[in-house]
Design a protein around this motif. Structure first.
Motif, PDB file in Angstrom:
ATOM      1  N   VAL A  81       0.957  -1.263   0.015  1.00  5.00           N
ATOM      2  CA  VAL A  81      -0.023  -0.061   0.083  1.00  5.00           C
ATOM      3  C   VAL A  81       0.842   1.070  -0.147  1.00  5.00           C
ATOM      4  O   VAL A  81       0.576   2.239  -0.637  1.00  5.00           O
ATOM      5  N   VAL A  82       1.992   1.307   0.564  1.00  5.39           N
ATOM      6  CA  VAL A  82       2.977   2.344   0.900  1.00  5.39           C
ATOM      7  C   VAL A  82       4.181   1.861   0.395  1.00  5.39           C
ATOM      8  O   VAL A  82       5.166   1.794   1.111  1.00  5.39           O
ATOM      9  N   PRO A  83       4.605   1.684  -0.783  1.00  2.06           N
ATOM     10  CA  PRO A  83       5.651   1.315  -1.341  1.00  2.06           C
ATOM     11  C   PRO A  83       6.980   2.233  -1.147  1.00  2.06           C
ATOM     12  O   PRO A  83       8.042   2.171  -1.188  1.00  2.06           O
ATOM     13  N   ASP A  84       6.591   3.618  -1.100  1.00  2.63           N
ATOM     14  CA  ASP A  84       7.615   4.496  -1.190  1.00  2.63           C
ATOM     15  C   ASP A  84       7.895   5.380   0.129  1.00  2.63           C
ATOM     16  O   ASP A  84       7.952   6.489   0.200  1.00  2.63           O
ATOM     17  N   ARG A  85       7.290   4.630   1.385  1.00  5.24           N
ATOM     18  CA  ARG A  85       7.625   5.028   2.595  1.00  5.24           C
ATOM     19  C   ARG A  85       9.105   5.712   2.837  1.00  5.24           C
ATOM     20  O   ARG A  85       9.953   4.689   2.595  1.00  5.24           O
ATOM     21  N   PRO A  86       9.169   6.770   3.216  1.00  4.62           N
ATOM     22  CA  PRO A  86      10.662   7.259   3.467  1.00  4.62           C
ATOM     23  C   PRO A  86      11.502   6.639   4.487  1.00  4.62           C
ATOM     24  O   PRO A  86      10.740   5.991   5.327  1.00  4.62           O
ATOM     25  N   TRP A  87      12.484   6.695   4.485  1.00  4.11           N
ATOM     26  CA  TRP A  87      13.614   6.318   5.584  1.00  4.11           C
ATOM     27  C   TRP A  87      13.941   7.350   6.483  1.00  4.11           C
ATOM     28  O   TRP A  87      13.613   8.694   5.847  1.00  4.11           O
ATOM     29  N   GLN A  88      14.529   7.026   7.621  1.00  2.00           N
ATOM     30  CA  GLN A  88      14.778   8.223   8.541  1.00  2.00           C
ATOM     31  C   GLN A  88      16.203   8.076   9.082  1.00  2.00           C
ATOM     32  O   GLN A  88      16.472   6.870   9.188  1.00  2.00           O
ATOM     33  N   THR A  89      17.020   9.027   9.280  1.00  2.41           N
ATOM     34  CA  THR A  89      18.315   8.968  10.009  1.00  2.41           C
ATOM     35  C   THR A  89      17.814   9.630  11.567  1.00  2.41           C
ATOM     36  O   THR A  89      17.209  10.506  11.775  1.00  2.41           O
ATOM     37  N   VAL A  90      18.183   8.732  12.478  1.00  3.05           N
ATOM     38  CA  VAL A  90      18.004   8.900  13.913  1.00  3.05           C
ATOM     39  C   VAL A  90      18.911   9.004  14.564  1.00  3.05           C
ATOM     40  O   VAL A  90      20.038   8.107  14.343  1.00  3.05           O
ATOM     41  N   VAL A  91      19.545  10.012  15.407  1.00  2.00           N
ATOM     42  CA  VAL A  91      20.565  10.219  16.288  1.00  2.00           C
ATOM     43  C   VAL A  91      20.214   9.927  17.621  1.00  2.00           C
ATOM     44  O   VAL A  91      18.986  10.195  18.097  1.00  2.00           O
ATOM     45  N   TRP A  92      21.065   9.160  18.176  1.00  2.00           N
ATOM     46  CA  TRP A  92      20.680   8.674  19.732  1.00  2.00           C
ATOM     47  C   TRP A  92      21.535   9.311  20.638  1.00  2.00           C
ATOM     48  O   TRP A  92      22.879   9.834  20.130  1.00  2.00           O
ATOM     49  N   ASN A  93      21.035   9.241  21.866  1.00  2.00           N
ATOM     50  CA  ASN A  93      21.828   9.774  22.933  1.00  2.00           C
ATOM     51  C   ASN A  93      22.961   8.871  23.248  1.00  2.00           C
ATOM     52  O   ASN A  93      23.076   7.880  23.196  1.00  2.00           O
ATOM     53  N   ASP A  94      24.145   9.855  23.682  1.00  2.00           N
ATOM     54  CA  ASP A  94      25.140   8.987  23.924  1.00  2.00           C
ATOM     55  C   ASP A  94      25.762   9.817  25.237  1.00  2.00           C
ATOM     56  O   ASP A  94      25.542  10.840  25.541  1.00  2.00           O
TER      57      ASP A  94
ATOM     58  N   MET B 221      18.368  18.371  19.338  1.00  2.00           N
ATOM     59  CA  MET B 221      19.372  17.965  20.576  1.00  2.00           C
ATOM     60  C   MET B 221      18.624  17.908  21.626  1.00  2.00           C
ATOM     61  O   MET B 221      18.932  16.709  22.335  1.00  2.00           O
ATOM     62  N   LEU B 222      17.571  18.574  22.220  1.00  2.00           N
ATOM     63  CA  LEU B 222      17.008  18.416  23.398  1.00  2.00           C
ATOM     64  C   LEU B 222      16.002  17.116  23.258  1.00  2.00           C
ATOM     65  O   LEU B 222      15.918  16.488  24.390  1.00  2.00           O
ATOM     66  N   SER B 223      15.561  16.765  22.015  1.00  2.00           N
ATOM     67  CA  SER B 223      14.956  15.626  21.803  1.00  2.00           C
ATOM     68  C   SER B 223      15.919  14.119  22.159  1.00  2.00           C
ATOM     69  O   SER B 223      15.421  13.271  22.868  1.00  2.00           O
ATOM     70  N   VAL B 224      16.970  14.392  21.488  1.00  2.00           N
ATOM     71  CA  VAL B 224      18.101  13.319  21.584  1.00  2.00           C
ATOM     72  C   VAL B 224      18.439  13.407  23.149  1.00  2.00           C
ATOM     73  O   VAL B 224      18.300  12.118  23.734  1.00  2.00           O
ATOM     74  N   HIS B 225      18.455  14.366  23.647  1.00  2.00           N
ATOM     75  CA  HIS B 225      18.995  14.489  25.547  1.00  2.00           C
ATOM     76  C   HIS B 225      17.744  13.768  26.133  1.00  2.00           C
ATOM     77  O   HIS B 225      17.972  13.112  27.062  1.00  2.00           O
ATOM     78  N   HIS B 226      16.604  14.257  25.952  1.00  2.00           N
ATOM     79  CA  HIS B 226      15.319  13.971  26.937  1.00  2.00           C
ATOM     80  C   HIS B 226      14.446  12.849  26.464  1.00  2.00           C
ATOM     81  O   HIS B 226      14.487  11.824  27.298  1.00  2.00           O
ATOM     82  N   ASP B 227      14.741  12.232  24.971  1.00  2.00           N
ATOM     83  CA  ASP B 227      13.900  11.349  24.664  1.00  2.00           C
ATOM     84  C   ASP B 227      14.713  10.094  24.259  1.00  2.00           C
ATOM     85  O   ASP B 227      14.287   8.805  23.960  1.00  2.00           O
ATOM     86  N   GLY B 228      15.983  10.478  24.258  1.00  2.00           N
ATOM     87  CA  GLY B 228      16.871   9.386  23.842  1.00  2.00           C
ATOM     88  C   GLY B 228      17.376   9.283  22.300  1.00  2.00           C
ATOM     89  O   GLY B 228      18.218   8.677  22.100  1.00  2.00           O
ATOM     90  N   HIS B 229      16.350   9.878  21.654  1.00  2.00           N
ATOM     91  CA  HIS B 229      17.009   9.858  20.005  1.00  2.00           C
ATOM     92  C   HIS B 229      16.010  10.914  19.526  1.00  2.00           C
ATOM     93  O   HIS B 229      15.069  11.666  20.093  1.00  2.00           O
ATOM     94  N   ALA B 230      16.460  11.380  18.144  1.00  3.95           N
ATOM     95  CA  ALA B 230      15.578  12.221  17.316  1.00  3.95           C
ATOM     96  C   ALA B 230      15.778  11.933  15.990  1.00  3.95           C
ATOM     97  O   ALA B 230      16.687  11.613  15.479  1.00  3.95           O
ATOM     98  N   VAL B 231      14.650  12.166  15.095  1.00  3.09           N
ATOM     99  CA  VAL B 231      14.755  11.883  13.874  1.00  3.09           C
ATOM    100  C   VAL B 231      15.271  13.232  13.229  1.00  3.09           C
ATOM    101  O   VAL B 231      14.748  14.414  13.351  1.00  3.09           O
ATOM    102  N   VAL B 232      16.333  13.118  12.552  1.00  2.01           N
ATOM    103  CA  VAL B 232      17.047  14.489  12.033  1.00  2.01           C
ATOM    104  C   VAL B 232      16.854  14.805  10.509  1.00  2.01           C
ATOM    105  O   VAL B 232      17.150  15.676  10.119  1.00  2.01           O
ATOM    106  N   ALA B 233      16.578  13.711   9.763  1.00  2.03           N
ATOM    107  CA  ALA B 233      16.328  13.685   8.475  1.00  2.03           C
ATOM    108  C   ALA B 233      15.396  12.621   7.980  1.00  2.03           C
ATOM    109  O   ALA B 233      15.331  11.693   8.569  1.00  2.03           O
ATOM    110  N   GLU B 234      14.790  12.868   6.929  1.00  2.00           N
ATOM    111  CA  GLU B 234      13.850  11.927   6.324  1.00  2.00           C
ATOM    112  C   GLU B 234      13.955  11.986   4.724  1.00  2.00           C
ATOM    113  O   GLU B 234      13.964  12.977   4.208  1.00  2.00           O
ATOM    114  N   GLY B 235      14.010  10.673   4.088  1.00  5.43           N
ATOM    115  CA  GLY B 235      13.941  10.695   2.463  1.00  5.43           C
ATOM    116  C   GLY B 235      14.464   9.363   2.222  1.00  5.43           C
ATOM    117  O   GLY B 235      14.091   8.557   2.895  1.00  5.43           O
TER     118      GLY B 235
END
Length: 101
Positions: A21-34, A61-75
């Motif tokens: 149904v959704v063949p062209d669903r994009p991908w994401q780059t996720v940065v994780w907390n360290d 950055m605050l999402s990474v810090h508080h949530d453990g990760h953040a989506v920084v790009a999609e495509g």
């Protein structure tokens, strides 16, 4: 170019209906907390590499810090792999994933 309306439905159990149904669903780059990188450094990387304004880079950055990760790009997957490798080159922990529906 007529369609066969009498075609039998596909009854294979391994068919991923969401994929078809959704063949062209994009991908994401996720940065994780360290535990290594300073918050200011992560902001600077996001500003320099992605060209994000300081406010956007800080919010991510605050999402990474508080949530453990953040989506920084999609495509497209290939582009997200390049972004993840670039984040690794900056010393950040990043992965790619298919965008949720």
């Amino acid at each position: 170019m007529g369609m066969n309306l009498m075609a039998a439905p596909d009854t294979r159990e391994d068919v991923d209906l969401n994929q078809s149904v959704v063949p062209d669903r994009p991908w994401q780059t996720v940065v994780w907390n360290d535990p290594v990188n300073l918050m200011s450094y992560v902001v600077r990387v996001l500003e320099q590499y992605f060209g994000y304004p300081r406010e956007v880079a800080t919010r991510l950055m605050l999402s990474v810090h508080h949530d453990g990760h953040a989506v920084v790009a999609e495509g497209p997957r290939e582009q997200m792999e390049l972004h993840a490798q670039a984040m690794h080159d900056y010393g950040l922990w990043a992965t790619i994933r298919k965008a949720p529906q």
